[in-house]
Motif scaffolding. Structure first.
Motif, PDB file in Angstrom:
ATOM      1  N   LEU A   9       0.691  -1.117  -0.153  1.00  0.00           N
ATOM      2  CA  LEU A   9       0.079   0.068  -0.051  1.00  0.00           C
ATOM      3  C   LEU A   9       0.957   1.250   0.059  1.00  0.00           C
ATOM      4  CD1 LEU A   9      -2.497  -1.206   2.655  1.00  0.00           C
ATOM      5  CD2 LEU A   9      -3.076  -1.103   0.222  1.00  0.00           C
ATOM      6  N   ASN A  10       0.357   2.245  -0.788  1.00  0.00           N
ATOM      7  CA  ASN A  10       1.092   3.540  -0.629  1.00  0.00           C
ATOM      8  C   ASN A  10       0.204   4.305   0.443  1.00  0.00           C
ATOM      9  OD1 ASN A  10       2.738   3.171  -2.965  1.00  0.00           O
ATOM     10  ND2 ASN A  10       1.152   3.557  -4.415  1.00  0.00           N
ATOM     11  N   PRO A  11       1.076   4.797   1.330  1.00  0.00           N
ATOM     12  CA  PRO A  11       0.546   5.626   2.426  1.00  0.00           C
ATOM     13  C   PRO A  11      -0.180   7.052   2.096  1.00  0.00           C
ATOM     14  CG  PRO A  11       2.610   4.825   2.977  1.00  0.00           C
ATOM     15  CD  PRO A  11       2.495   4.773   1.516  1.00  0.00           C
ATOM     16  N   GLU A  12      -0.785   7.343   2.918  1.00  0.00           N
ATOM     17  CA  GLU A  12      -1.352   8.875   2.837  1.00  0.00           C
ATOM     18  C   GLU A  12      -0.884   9.750   3.900  1.00  0.00           C
ATOM     19  OE1 GLU A  12      -4.019  10.827   0.732  1.00  0.00           O
ATOM     20  OE2 GLU A  12      -3.488   9.123  -0.442  1.00  0.00           O
ATOM     21  N   PHE A  13      -0.601  10.803   3.710  1.00  0.00           N
ATOM     22  CA  PHE A  13      -0.003  11.664   4.722  1.00  0.00           C
ATOM     23  C   PHE A  13      -0.783  12.949   5.047  1.00  0.00           C
ATOM     24  CE2 PHE A  13       3.572   9.609   2.424  1.00  0.00           C
ATOM     25  CZ  PHE A  13       4.266   8.985   3.483  1.00  0.00           C
ATOM     26  N   LYS A  14      -0.578  13.343   6.220  1.00  0.00           N
ATOM     27  CA  LYS A  14      -1.331  14.347   6.691  1.00  0.00           C
ATOM     28  C   LYS A  14      -0.468  15.705   7.565  1.00  0.00           C
ATOM     29  CE  LYS A  14      -5.278  12.192   5.878  1.00  0.00           C
ATOM     30  NZ  LYS A  14      -6.207  12.690   5.133  1.00  0.00           N
ATOM     31  N   ASP A  15      -0.714  16.809   7.129  1.00  0.00           N
ATOM     32  CA  ASP A  15      -0.001  17.945   7.647  1.00  0.00           C
ATOM     33  C   ASP A  15      -0.603  18.260   9.094  1.00  0.00           C
ATOM     34  OD1 ASP A  15       1.863  20.463   7.047  1.00  0.00           O
ATOM     35  OD2 ASP A  15       0.117  21.099   8.019  1.00  0.00           O
ATOM     36  N   ARG A  16       0.013  18.479  10.008  1.00  0.00           N
ATOM     37  CA  ARG A  16      -0.576  18.875  11.450  1.00  0.00           C
ATOM     38  C   ARG A  16       0.472  19.678  12.099  1.00  0.00           C
ATOM     39  NH1 ARG A  16      -4.701  16.353   9.768  1.00  0.00           N
ATOM     40  NH2 ARG A  16      -5.090  14.180  10.476  1.00  0.00           N
TER      41      ARG A  16
END
Length: 320
Positions: A9-16
């Protein structure tokens, strides 16, 4: 569909607000910003589904695969994929928060699941700590200490070390402290009630929303430490530590040293490589494994072979 290979799986990234660059610096991910806080490594949640990157299902989102190829998941019931696996980089303190249980999440938020989660401490700076629970003994004192801003008296701070594990049931007041990287296994929910955020302001000068009333509704009072009874087993080439076996998931830490043959009757397994390198081989093909890889061993893949020097966190759904 018969598939005798893992789903990478290719991850998803979240700016925090609290994120940093360790997801790039440590794991080698291409991150979208210098404040990237979350890698959603195995996710079918609508707010960030992972994408399959190999095999005949390449390019499909995990939620789509769950809908169309339920045989890969042992024909598990349920409209929605039940788990979500993340890596978090807390460059700054996360807000103090709490999550609802299934009933509250469905009735109040219209969410599919509540949020029980658990943390494996990948790494942390010396002196790092988490907030895990609180000191109030009654709901009245809990409410009063929040109203009076007595955060030092209310919140329970716990020093942490790399390799430690924490089970965080819904209703637990908690926060991850600055300088900490964790792998989080949780129910597939994105509902968070923020109790306290250190009066921080975002780039626009605004404080973030708090959810005091709902936090009080769902918090466990008084706090209760969940039991922790790890179970270690050893097979040829594998040391397995069962970290938790809850109503929602079972989570293991695997150390592969050399060669390990997996013969399984599991519905499916979620796997994240924390360190090391090696490969996984099925009758179809062999795939390299490297730090930061996330994949699913589907229920149709009854046998596979690991080789190398690998540290992995492995989980399975306990949903009927």
């Amino acid at each position: 569909m018969y598939q005798n290979e893992p789903l990478f799986l290719n991850p998803e990234f979240k700016d925090r607000l609290w994120g940093g660059t360790k997801l790039r610096d440590v794991f080698g991910y291409t991150i979208p910003s210098e404040t990237t806080g979350e890698c959603w490594g195995i996710s079918a949640h609508e707010n960030g589904p992972s994408e399959v990157r190999n095999g005949p299902l390449a390019g499909k989102k995990l939620n789509e695969v769950w809908e169309s190829n339920r045989e890969l998941f042992g024909h598990e019931s349920g409209e929605h994929f039940p788990l979500l696996v993340k890596i978090l980089d807390a460059d700054r303190d996360l807000s103090v928060q709490v999550h609802p249980d299934d009933t509250y999440a469905r009735e109040i938020e219209g969410e599919n699941y509540g949020k029980t989660e658990c943390w494996y401490i990948i790494d942390c700076d010396p002196g790092s700590e988490i907030i895990f629970g609180h000191h109030a003994q009654t709901k009245e004192s809990f409410e009063q200490m929040i109203e009076d801003g007595e955060w030092d008296q209310l919140l329970r701070r716990v020093p942490i070390e790399p390799g430690e594990f924490y089970f965080v049931p819904s209703g637990t007041i908690h926060a991850i402290g600055a300088g900490t990287m964790i792998l989080e296994t949780q129910q597939s929910s994105d509902t968070t009630y923020r109790v306290y955020d250190y009066d921080r302001k975002d780039a626009s000068g605004n404080t973030r929303e708090l959810h005091i009333e709902r936090s009080i509704d769902v918090s466990t009072i008084p706090h209760q430490d969940p039991p922790f009874h790890p179970v270690t087993t050893e097979e040829n080439g594998l040391t397995q530590i069962q970290l938790v076996n809850s109503d929602y998931f079972t989570v293991y830490r695997w150390e592969v040293d050399g060669e390990y043959a997996l013969h399984s009757d599991h519905p499916y397994l979620l796997v994240s490589v924390l360190s090391g390198e090696g490969n996984i081989t099925s009758s179809e093909a062999s795939y390299s494994l490297n730090q930061g890889d996330h994949f699913i061993i589907p229920s149709t893949m009854k046998e596979c072979h690991f080789e190398g020097d690998l540290e992995m966190i492995v989980s399975k759904s306990n949903k009927e």
